[in-house]
Design a protein around this motif. Structure first.
Motif, PDB file in Angstrom:
ATOM      1  N   ASN A   1      40.339   2.000  29.563  1.00 28.25           N
ATOM      2  CA  ASN A   1      39.799   1.897  28.360  1.00 28.25           C
ATOM      3  C   ASN A   1      40.728   2.515  27.445  1.00 28.25           C
ATOM      4  N   VAL A   2      41.835   3.408  27.749  1.00 24.80           N
ATOM      5  CA  VAL A   2      42.791   4.163  26.918  1.00 24.80           C
ATOM      6  C   VAL A   2      44.189   3.940  27.507  1.00 24.80           C
ATOM      7  N   PRO A   3      44.770   2.708  27.101  1.00 22.28           N
ATOM      8  CA  PRO A   3      46.059   2.383  27.768  1.00 22.28           C
ATOM      9  C   PRO A   3      47.559   2.920  27.281  1.00 22.28           C
ATOM     10  N   TYR A   4      47.196   4.071  26.235  1.00 25.60           N
ATOM     11  CA  TYR A   4      48.283   4.516  25.877  1.00 25.60           C
ATOM     12  C   TYR A   4      48.335   5.974  26.240  1.00 25.60           C
ATOM     13  N   PRO A   5      49.539   6.951  26.123  1.00 29.23           N
ATOM     14  CA  PRO A   5      49.745   8.070  26.844  1.00 29.23           C
ATOM     15  C   PRO A   5      48.781   9.142  26.045  1.00 29.23           C
ATOM     16  N   PHE A   6      48.290  10.106  27.037  1.00 28.45           N
ATOM     17  CA  PHE A   6      47.628  11.275  26.282  1.00 28.45           C
ATOM     18  C   PHE A   6      48.632  12.205  26.175  1.00 28.45           C
ATOM     19  N   PHE A   7      48.126  13.264  25.343  1.00 29.75           N
ATOM     20  CA  PHE A   7      48.849  14.515  24.892  1.00 29.75           C
ATOM     21  C   PHE A   7      49.272  15.088  26.215  1.00 29.75           C
ATOM     22  N   GLY A   8      50.717  15.687  26.441  1.00 29.36           N
ATOM     23  CA  GLY A   8      51.053  16.200  27.758  1.00 29.36           C
ATOM     24  C   GLY A   8      49.795  17.237  28.488  1.00 29.36           C
ATOM     25  N   PRO A   9      49.443  18.219  27.769  1.00 31.25           N
ATOM     26  CA  PRO A   9      48.579  19.241  28.380  1.00 31.25           C
ATOM     27  C   PRO A   9      47.289  18.558  28.749  1.00 31.25           C
ATOM     28  N   VAL A  10      46.858  17.599  28.113  1.00 29.20           N
ATOM     29  CA  VAL A  10      45.515  16.739  28.379  1.00 29.20           C
ATOM     30  C   VAL A  10      45.646  15.975  29.624  1.00 29.20           C
ATOM     31  N   GLN A  11      46.682  15.142  29.765  1.00 25.60           N
ATOM     32  CA  GLN A  11      47.315  14.689  30.717  1.00 25.60           C
ATOM     33  C   GLN A  11      47.503  15.460  32.318  1.00 25.60           C
ATOM     34  N   GLU A  12      47.911  16.409  31.963  1.00 28.95           N
ATOM     35  CA  GLU A  12      47.944  17.361  33.306  1.00 28.95           C
ATOM     36  C   GLU A  12      46.565  17.598  33.689  1.00 28.95           C
ATOM     37  N   HIS A  13      45.693  18.158  32.583  1.00 27.23           N
ATOM     38  CA  HIS A  13      44.272  18.439  32.904  1.00 27.23           C
ATOM     39  C   HIS A  13      43.679  17.350  33.832  1.00 27.23           C
ATOM     40  N   LEU A  14      43.893  16.129  33.200  1.00 25.81           N
ATOM     41  CA  LEU A  14      42.980  14.935  33.688  1.00 25.81           C
ATOM     42  C   LEU A  14      43.564  14.640  35.127  1.00 25.81           C
ATOM     43  N   ASP A  15      45.022  14.679  35.370  1.00 27.39           N
ATOM     44  CA  ASP A  15      45.682  14.699  36.483  1.00 27.39           C
ATOM     45  C   ASP A  15      45.088  15.519  37.453  1.00 27.39           C
ATOM     46  N   ALA A  16      44.938  16.629  37.335  1.00 32.16           N
ATOM     47  CA  ALA A  16      44.550  17.893  38.178  1.00 32.16           C
ATOM     48  C   ALA A  16      43.190  17.704  38.518  1.00 32.16           C
ATOM     49  N   ASN A  17      42.208  16.814  37.713  1.00 35.33           N
ATOM     50  CA  ASN A  17      40.621  17.154  38.006  1.00 35.33           C
ATOM     51  C   ASN A  17      39.943  15.599  38.202  1.00 35.33           C
ATOM     52  N   LEU A  18      40.656  14.532  37.884  1.00 33.35           N
ATOM     53  CA  LEU A  18      40.146  13.218  38.151  1.00 33.35           C
ATOM     54  C   LEU A  18      40.260  12.637  39.555  1.00 33.35           C
TER      55      LEU A  18
END
Length: 136
Positions: A118-135
């Protein structure tokens, strides 16, 4: 004195809501540039913090009551030029639905694979880190 910005509109607060290993996305009826699927978000109103605005916008758009659990930072969004404030949130009560039918077409809880589709472009770094840790 702060540096002048190119965009004097109020910042946009986004709620990054993770529940049971999935993140909540909303699909706007009208795209903002390339953005179609995104986090529940809206303008910060006078007297509000970014976290308060993220909580309010989530309730208005999806019917969910959420609590902010952390600040994930801020940036100028590369696609919209708007100042973005990101708040990590958790569900307090409710079931997500399209509460604001004028703005939203759809809501979806997304695992890691669905989020990437759904979102094929990169997220803001701290948001991506939060997603990586929780999804999942």
């Amino acid at each position: 004195m702060s540096e002048p910005t190119t965009d004097e509109r109020p910042p946009i607060a986004a709620a990054v809501i993770i529940n049971d290993g999935q993140v909540l996305l909303v699909r706007r009826r009208v795209k903002e540039g390339q953005l179609s699927w995104q986090f529940p978000a809206g303008e910060v109103e006078a007297g509000e913090s970014g976290e308060e605005a993220a909580i309010r916008e989530t309730k208005e758009e999806t019917g969910l009551t959420v609590r902010a659990t952390g600040n994930l930072g801020e940036r100028v969004h590369p696609n919209t030029g708007r100042t973005m404030l990101y708040a990590a949130c958790e569900v307090v009560e409710g079931t997500a639905y399209v509460a604001d039918e004028e703005e939203l077409a759809e809501v979806a809880w997304c695992d890691r694979a669905t989020l990437t589709a759904n979102v094929p472009y990169p997220f803001f770094g701290p948001v991506q880190e939060h997603l990586d840790a929780n999804l999942r």
